[in-house]
Design a protein around this motif. Structure first.
Motif, PDB file in Angstrom:
ATOM      1  N   TYR A  22     -30.207   8.764  42.810  1.00  0.00           N
ATOM      2  CA  TYR A  22     -31.508   8.098  42.802  1.00  0.00           C
ATOM      3  C   TYR A  22     -32.561   9.051  43.339  1.00  0.00           C
ATOM      4  O   TYR A  22     -32.243  10.045  43.985  1.00  0.00           O
ATOM      5  CB  TYR A  22     -31.474   6.820  43.645  1.00  0.00           C
ATOM      6  CG  TYR A  22     -30.928   7.061  45.038  1.00  0.00           C
ATOM      7  CD1 TYR A  22     -31.726   7.597  46.042  1.00  0.00           C
ATOM      8  CD2 TYR A  22     -29.608   6.785  45.341  1.00  0.00           C
ATOM      9  CE1 TYR A  22     -31.223   7.843  47.296  1.00  0.00           C
ATOM     10  CE2 TYR A  22     -29.098   7.023  46.605  1.00  0.00           C
ATOM     11  CZ  TYR A  22     -29.912   7.560  47.578  1.00  0.00           C
ATOM     12  OH  TYR A  22     -29.403   7.819  48.820  1.00  0.00           O
ATOM     13  N   TRP A  44     -35.973   5.728  47.029  1.00  0.00           N
ATOM     14  CA  TRP A  44     -35.061   5.081  47.983  1.00  0.00           C
ATOM     15  C   TRP A  44     -35.783   4.805  49.297  1.00  0.00           C
ATOM     16  O   TRP A  44     -35.662   3.720  49.859  1.00  0.00           O
ATOM     17  CB  TRP A  44     -33.821   5.951  48.199  1.00  0.00           C
ATOM     18  CG  TRP A  44     -32.829   5.314  49.110  1.00  0.00           C
ATOM     19  CD1 TRP A  44     -32.518   5.687  50.375  1.00  0.00           C
ATOM     20  CD2 TRP A  44     -32.021   4.153  48.834  1.00  0.00           C
ATOM     21  NE1 TRP A  44     -31.570   4.850  50.900  1.00  0.00           N
ATOM     22  CE2 TRP A  44     -31.245   3.903  49.975  1.00  0.00           C
ATOM     23  CE3 TRP A  44     -31.886   3.319  47.735  1.00  0.00           C
ATOM     24  CZ2 TRP A  44     -30.350   2.841  50.044  1.00  0.00           C
ATOM     25  CZ3 TRP A  44     -30.988   2.265  47.812  1.00  0.00           C
ATOM     26  CH2 TRP A  44     -30.235   2.035  48.947  1.00  0.00           C
ATOM     27  N   LEU A  89     -36.033   2.545  41.662  1.00  0.00           N
ATOM     28  CA  LEU A  89     -34.704   3.112  41.900  1.00  0.00           C
ATOM     29  C   LEU A  89     -33.870   3.156  40.629  1.00  0.00           C
ATOM     30  O   LEU A  89     -33.062   4.055  40.426  1.00  0.00           O
ATOM     31  CB  LEU A  89     -33.935   2.277  42.927  1.00  0.00           C
ATOM     32  CG  LEU A  89     -34.409   2.320  44.358  1.00  0.00           C
ATOM     33  CD1 LEU A  89     -33.649   1.293  45.184  1.00  0.00           C
ATOM     34  CD2 LEU A  89     -34.202   3.708  44.928  1.00  0.00           C
ATOM     35  N   ILE A 113     -26.372   1.916  42.636  1.00  0.00           N
ATOM     36  CA  ILE A 113     -27.642   1.781  43.361  1.00  0.00           C
ATOM     37  C   ILE A 113     -27.885   0.319  43.714  1.00  0.00           C
ATOM     38  O   ILE A 113     -28.259  -0.007  44.842  1.00  0.00           O
ATOM     39  CB  ILE A 113     -28.811   2.349  42.526  1.00  0.00           C
ATOM     40  CG1 ILE A 113     -28.642   3.866  42.354  1.00  0.00           C
ATOM     41  CG2 ILE A 113     -30.149   2.009  43.164  1.00  0.00           C
ATOM     42  CD1 ILE A 113     -29.548   4.471  41.294  1.00  0.00           C
TER      43      ILE A 113
END
Length: 74
Positions: free
Chosen positions: A4, A9, A40, A52
């Motif tokens: 990511y 994040w 993300l 994720i």
């Protein structure tokens, strides 16, 4: 290897207190989480998105922003 965008994040993590403080429930909470997670998940493959999503939901549950049973089993 990071799957990511590190900046996305950090922005997501910064949103967690606001999500919790908003006290939303149901569809409104889902919409808020989706909006926070969107950067993300942008452009990632299905496998990476699943990882994720799982980590993000655990972070939300750990912070008390969502019910613990919403987080996937680790």
């Amino acid at each position: 290897m990071t799957i990511y965008d590190p900046e996305a994040w950090q922005a997501f993590l910064a949103e967690i207190p606001a999500i919790k403080q908003a006290g939303l429930e149901g569809d409104a909470l889902h919409e808020r989480i989706e909006a926070a997670m969107a950067p993300l998940l942008e452009g990632c493959c299905e496998t990476d998105c699943a990882q994720i999503y799982e980590e993000a939901m655990h972070r939300l549950a750990s912070a008390g922003a969502i019910p613990a049973d919403w987080a996937p089993a680790h």
